[in-house]
Design an enzyme around this catalytic site. Structure first.
Site, short mmCIF file in Angstrom:
data_model
loop_
_atom_site.label_atom_id
_atom_site.label_comp_id
_atom_site.label_asym_id
_atom_site.label_seq_id
_atom_site.Cartn_x
_atom_site.Cartn_y
_atom_site.Cartn_z
N THR A 39 12.02 -17.44 -8.54
CA THR A 39 11.80 -18.57 -7.65
C THR A 39 11.35 -18.17 -6.25
OG1 THR A 39 14.16 -18.56 -7.15
CG2 THR A 39 13.44 -20.06 -8.86
N GLY A 40 11.32 -16.87 -5.95
CA GLY A 40 10.82 -16.42 -4.65
C GLY A 40 9.31 -16.60 -4.59
N LYS A 49 20.51 -21.52 -8.40
CA LYS A 49 19.39 -22.39 -8.77
C LYS A 49 19.39 -22.72 -10.26
CE LYS A 49 16.43 -21.71 -4.87
NZ LYS A 49 15.13 -21.40 -4.32
N THR A 68 11.34 -3.82 -7.54
CA THR A 68 11.79 -3.73 -6.16
C THR A 68 11.64 -2.32 -5.59
OG1 THR A 68 13.37 -5.44 -6.67
CG2 THR A 68 13.76 -4.18 -4.65
N GLU A 69 11.20 -2.27 -4.34
CA GLU A 69 11.00 -1.00 -3.64
C GLU A 69 12.02 -0.92 -2.51
OE1 GLU A 69 7.04 -0.80 -2.09
OE2 GLU A 69 7.34 1.15 -1.14
N TYR A 82 -4.05 1.02 -11.02
CA TYR A 82 -5.01 -0.09 -11.06
C TYR A 82 -6.42 0.48 -10.92
CZ TYR A 82 -0.83 -2.68 -9.47
OH TYR A 82 0.42 -3.19 -9.30
N GLU A 108 1.82 12.89 -8.76
CA GLU A 108 1.68 13.21 -7.34
C GLU A 108 2.67 14.30 -6.96
OE1 GLU A 108 2.34 9.12 -6.37
OE2 GLU A 108 4.39 9.45 -5.72
N HIS A 136 5.39 6.89 -0.79
CA HIS A 136 6.40 6.70 -1.83
C HIS A 136 7.64 7.48 -1.40
CE1 HIS A 136 3.22 5.96 -5.16
NE2 HIS A 136 3.65 4.82 -4.67
#
Lengths: 299, 323
Positions: free
Chosen positions: A29-30, A55, A110-111, A172, A222, A260
């Site tokens: 819902t965010g 909610k 989430t970060e 991506y 990386e 990161h």
């Protein structure tokens, strides 16, 4: 373990997730949650509901029901995959809740979760039958089946290359590059850019090696940590399929975090150059720039 | 490094020391912070706790040091490491193993165990990435004295660690990450992986990256202007390199947002390289605008080459000696 006939028919990456997977969104819902849930449904993903405390009973994106708790959502919808996209301060609790409700695979977008919280969480999850992907993961996308997470859907097309990456943006970029070169993909898996994540390169390489639709693997790594080195050992000892690897962060000074949380090195073994050499020695075809990377497929 | 950053850095180092000293003191470890030059003792150690990203455990390390001379000491011999599983916690046998490994006299093991316990507690309570007593000295009178303390609070946990010193850099706008490096070509990206790729490309053409301003996920069009303004305002920056994978945003919308942001008389050149939805239309819009300090690149290699070239030109203009 002998394969059942049913497993023989279905590819391995489709076991990871497919168009019948019943997906929950914790944080639907965010503002951002609404946007990417809408994209997931548009792609054909079977989103069965959302979870937002206080909610419960409301209707979310495209009429999907919202529940107060994951347990209530699972009881009503038989969801088996959950995407966690809540704020960093609530994300750890959200993953514990999903594990407690018996969710098979939890993808944490989430970060910014504190490292010691992740260490405790991963130790706990390993003792259960749930799999955690991330945190800081862009999600999983199986072309023509489902997109679970925040990946832009148009980058992918169905084919034989399994893509696994720590970085979202680079996955991506590379996948889009593969698609316009008519190199389709069997699955895209973003394992996340944090120092400590629930699922490693090796975990996903195992899926790709056993999957009959995957013919080759693209690994995007990386600097920092030893996951790429573990992957090199696995490639050398177990992989029969060709692996193409792109490793970034060669210019990072020692000790600097390159955006990161997990992208920093303290020892030479954690540097991008060392990893590139280890993967090359293990038989992977490697590059550290995009143009060279795509050229690997034409030679 | 310019004065501003040096001052900021000094200030932060001082705040970190004060934070660590106060934190250890509350836990029952006094840091002898008076200037010391030489310390006599029977044993000197660096006792530290760190998070092991590969095992998910906390490593406690006791490293034997040479006697303190001229205010410094050197690592001698092999560090002893004990790994603590968080759900089980530190066990006394592990503290004893550290004590035995670095030759702490048997009758002082209980005192030593107490210090290890307190250090471990500080590490957990402060959400630390690295916690150390350095050096920790056992005096000839059998007293333990710590002459320095470090607590490196996890930036992700700052919200629940009041008083933790902020990171030493100019602060970027909300929800935008900034990684500073020493050079003069700043990349503005939407993802850290793309940022690393860009820095690598800049280096390949002989440039020096000034790091990245990462808009990460979320609404690209909303973050673009504040990110570019922040990047262009950084000291020492000669070129801004915008490198984006458009994701769910269309490149032509991004191009229009770039033009809208661009001040008419900007002095810092902007190089744009985009990939993704409608990227050809996006490039066309930028090319047609024909702004003097705007360059729209074909690919990343083109963008990096151009950035390095412009940065060198600007250095000459601004009176830097050519390298």
């Amino acid at each position: 373990m002998p394969f059942t006939s049913q497993m023989n028919e279905r590819s391995n990456v489709a076991i990871l997730a497919n168009k019948n997977s019943r997906v929950l969104v914790q944080g639907m819902t965010g503002r951002e949650g609404r946007t990417f849930t809408d994209h997931m449904i548009a792609y054909g993903t079977n989103v069965v509901g959302g979870v937002t405390p206080h909610k419960g009973g409301e209707w979310g994106v495209r009429g999907r029901p919202v529940f107060d708790t994951v347990r209530a959502a699972v009881n009503a919808t038989e969801a088996d995959i959950s995407v966690v996209a809540v704020a960093a301060q609530q994300a750890v609790d959200a993953v514990y809740e999903a594990v407690d409700a018996g969710i098979r695979m939890i993808i944490c977008i989430t970060e910014g979760i504190p490292m010691q919280d992740m260490m405790r969480l991963i130790e706990y999850v390993r003792g259960t039958s749930s799999r955690l992907i991330g945190a800081n993961s862009p999600g999983i996308l199986i072309p023509s089946e489902c997109s679970i997470g925040i990946m832009p859907w148009y980058i992918a097309t169905r084919g034989g290359i399994g893509v696994v990456s720590r970085s979202g943006s680079l996955m991506y970029e590379v996948t889009y590059g593969l698609t316009i070169r008519e190199l389709g993909q069997s699955a895209l898996v973003g394992i996340g850019g944090d120092s400590i994540v629930g699922t490693s390169f090796v975990d996903i390489l195992e899926y790709f090696e056993d999957d009959h639709e995957t013919e080759a693997v693209v690994l995007i790594g990386e600097l920092g940590g030893r996951m790429e080195l573990d992957a090199a050992r696995f490639i050398k000892s177990r992989m029969s399929k060709p692996v193409y690897a792109l490793i970034t962060g060669g210019t990072a000074p020692q000790g600097v975090r390159m955006g990161h949380a997990g992208a920093h090195y303290l020892t030479n073994e954690e540097s991008a150059g060392y990893k590139l050499a280890a993967l090359r020695d293990a038989g992977a075809r490697v590059a550290d720039r995009l143009e060279d990377f795509y050229a690997l497929f034409t030679h | 490094m310019d004065n501003f950053q040096t001052e900021l850095h000094k200030h932060t180092a001082q705040t970190s020391r004060t934070f660590a000293r106060d934190y250890f003191l509350r836990a029952g470890i006094a840091i002898e912070s008076e200037a010391f030059w030489e310390v006599e003792g029977q044993l000197a150690l660096r006792l530290s706790a760190s998070n092991d990203r590969n095992t998910g455990k906390v490593n406690l390390t006791a490293a034997p040091l040479s006697p303190v001379r001229d205010g410094a000491s050197l690592l001698i011999g092999t560090p002893i490491v004990e790994s603590v599983t968080l759900s089980i916690g530190l066990r006394d046998f592990q503290a004893r193993a550290l004590a035995l490994g670095v030759n702490v006299p048997t009758m002082l093991w209980d005192d030593f165990t107490d210090i290890v316990r307190k250090l471990y507690a500080c590490h957990l309570n402060a959400d630390s990435l690295y916690t150390a007593l350095d050096p920790l000295v056992l005096t000839n009178d059998d007293l333990w004295i710590a002459y320095g303390g470090v607590i490196e609070v996890d930036p992700n946990a700052h919200f629940r660690q009041p008083g933790a010193p902020p990171p030493p850099m100019p602060l970027p706008p909300e929800r935008i990450n900034y990684v500073p490096l020493a050079g003069d070509i700043i990349s503005v990206v939407n993802g850290a992986g793309l940022g690393m790729l860009t820095a690598d490309a800049v280096t390949r053409y002989g440039g020096v990256s000034a790091g990245m301003v990462d808009m990460s996920s979320g609404s690209l069009l909303e973050k673009l202007a504040p990110a570019l303004t922040f990047a262009a305002s950084l000291p020492r920056v000669n070129v801004v390199l915008l490198n984006l994978f458009a994701g769910m945003t269309r490149c032509d919308d991004i191009a229009r947002a770039v033009l809208q942001w661009m001040p008419a008389e900007t002095s810092v050149p902007l190089i744009v390289r985009m990939s993704g939805y409608d990227n050809e239309e996006g490039k066309e819009i930028l090319d047609k605008a024909a702004r003097l300090t705007l360059y729209s690149a074909i690919d990343l290699e083109d963008a990096a080459r151009r950035a390095v070239h412009l940065a060198n030109e600007r250095k000459v203009e601004r009176g830097y000696p050519s390298e």
